[in-house]
Design an enzyme around this catalytic site. Structure first.
Site, PDB file in Angstrom:
ATOM      1  N   ASN A   1       0.698  -1.131   0.115  1.00 17.49           N
ATOM      2  CA  ASN A   1       0.038  -0.080  -0.167  1.00 17.49           C
ATOM      3  C   ASN A   1       0.700   1.199  -0.016  1.00 17.49           C
ATOM      4  O   ASN A   1       1.679   1.437  -0.890  1.00 17.49           O
ATOM      5  CB  ASN A   1      -1.058   0.029   1.345  1.00 17.49           C
ATOM      6  CG  ASN A   1      -2.140   0.985   1.019  1.00 17.49           C
ATOM      7  OD1 ASN A   1      -2.713   0.900  -0.135  1.00 17.49           O
ATOM      8  ND2 ASN A   1      -2.740   1.469   1.933  1.00 17.49           N
TER       9      ASN A   1
ATOM     10  N   ASN B   1      -0.668   3.216   5.877  1.00 18.87           N
ATOM     11  CA  ASN B   1      -1.148   4.199   5.095  1.00 18.87           C
ATOM     12  C   ASN B   1      -0.185   4.970   5.129  1.00 18.87           C
ATOM     13  O   ASN B   1       1.162   4.744   5.004  1.00 18.87           O
ATOM     14  CB  ASN B   1      -2.563   4.611   5.322  1.00 18.87           C
ATOM     15  CG  ASN B   1      -3.570   4.080   4.496  1.00 18.87           C
ATOM     16  OD1 ASN B   1      -3.149   4.133   3.236  1.00 18.87           O
ATOM     17  ND2 ASN B   1      -4.678   3.735   4.945  1.00 18.87           N
TER      18      ASN B   1
ATOM     19  N   ASP C   1      -5.522   8.803   6.166  1.00 23.99           N
ATOM     20  CA  ASP C   1      -4.933   8.141   5.003  1.00 23.99           C
ATOM     21  C   ASP C   1      -3.432   8.726   4.586  1.00 23.99           C
ATOM     22  O   ASP C   1      -2.786   8.581   5.579  1.00 23.99           O
ATOM     23  CB  ASP C   1      -5.775   8.347   3.723  1.00 23.99           C
ATOM     24  CG  ASP C   1      -5.780   7.223   2.719  1.00 23.99           C
ATOM     25  OD1 ASP C   1      -4.544   6.627   2.780  1.00 23.99           O
ATOM     26  OD2 ASP C   1      -6.679   6.710   2.196  1.00 23.99           O
TER      27      ASP C   1
END
Length: 300
Positions: free
Chosen positions: A110, A155, A203
């Site tokens: 990610n 994140n 995020d």
């Protein structure tokens, strides 16, 4: 929730719309911008021109895609986290694997970014959602070192200019910004909570020249500026419900957004947004690895 009240004008700065744009990065080599669309596995590049982002290239880099970082040398391309490792994407569009099978099972890479020493840090997210994933750093040879375990959805990640402090977001379950001390060899210590992020999911993360933390808050329609001690300094309301990440291109705060999962998306959902701020930022730290030599490519 305290916040400052300067006048802000948030503009849509892309003609294109994306399903889940993420991870904007300012390229210090040529002033360009890189970002990804997570839903399509594509890595995008563009330039700011007349207040808009003009796309210059798009490459499908993997089935799942995470964060891009530029390499150090002009023309050397980008390192991009994809699937369970990361690849090199050349300026000619050639995609070459560098590290594979680092994450396990159905997990995939990610968000991430480089540190001042040129290591590429990338975390994975788990499917299903439970804390069995990790945060790794990749050295110049692409060798992975696990730096943190027990991660669920890795994140936002950003280093201060010294590289001695890492700010990090594992979105679930605590919805918090954390900080670590970073030793020269990359060992993490002194884990602590900077603050809990209320009203949405934290995020992507960026640091400005004053050391303040800009955070995109998914489902809150906001980006927020926090002090390193966790004080909320400002919240900027957005026309998009799902901001995903931020980058400071000098004093332009560039915000990627998502339209995924929205039943009635607006023109701003899935667009790149921009807003002028008083304190700017610096280009993304580069990965100091050497791109692979691919027969037939410009680097062969």
């Amino acid at each position: 929730m305290s916040r400052s009240t300067p006048s802000r004008t948030v503009e849509i700065i892309s003609a294109e719309r994306y399903v889940q744009a993420e991870s904007p990065r300012w390229d210090g080599r040529d002033g360009g911008l890189g970002w990804i669309d997570m839903a399509t596995g594509s890595f995008h590049r563009g330039r700011l021109d007349g207040g808009m982002v003009a796309p210059t290239s798009a490459v499908v880099a993997g089935r799942q895609i995470g964060a891009p970082v530029p390499l150090e040398a002009p023309g050397a391309g980008w390192a991009v986290a994809v699937d369970q490792g990361f690849v090199h994407v050349g300026d000619d569009g050639v995609v070459s694997p560098i590290a594979v099978d680092v994450a396990a099972g159905d997990d995939y890479m990610n968000d991430g970014g480089a540190d001042p020493l040129g290591r590429f840090w990338v975390g994975s997210q788990s499917m299903p959602r439970d804390p069995h994933c990790s945060l790794w750093s990749f050295d110049a040879d692409g060798v992975a070192t696990e730096r943190l375990g027990g991660v669920t959805v890795s994140n936002g990640l950003a280093f201060d200019r010294t590289g001695e402090t890492l700010y990090y977001i594992d979105t679930l379950p605590h919805r918090s910004i954390e900080a670590f001390d970073v030793a020269p060899d990359g060992t993490l210590g002194n884990r602590r909570t900077v603050c809990r992020v209320e009203g949405g999911n934290p995020d992507g993360l960026a640091i400005d020249a004053e050391g303040m933390l800009w955070v995109a808050v998914w489902d809150a329609a906001e980006v927020r500026r926090y002090s390193p001690s966790g004080v909320l300094v400002e919240a900027i309301e957005l026309p998009s419900k799902r901001p995903t990440a931020v980058a400071l291109v000098d004093r332009l705060l560039v915000i990627t957004t998502a339209s995924i999962g929205l039943s009635d998306p607006t023109d701003a959902d899935g667009a790149l947004l921009g807003v002028e701020v008083e304190v700017g930022g610096a280009p993304a730290f580069p990965w100091r690895g050497v791109p692979p030599r691919v027969p037939g490519s410009a680097l062969a």
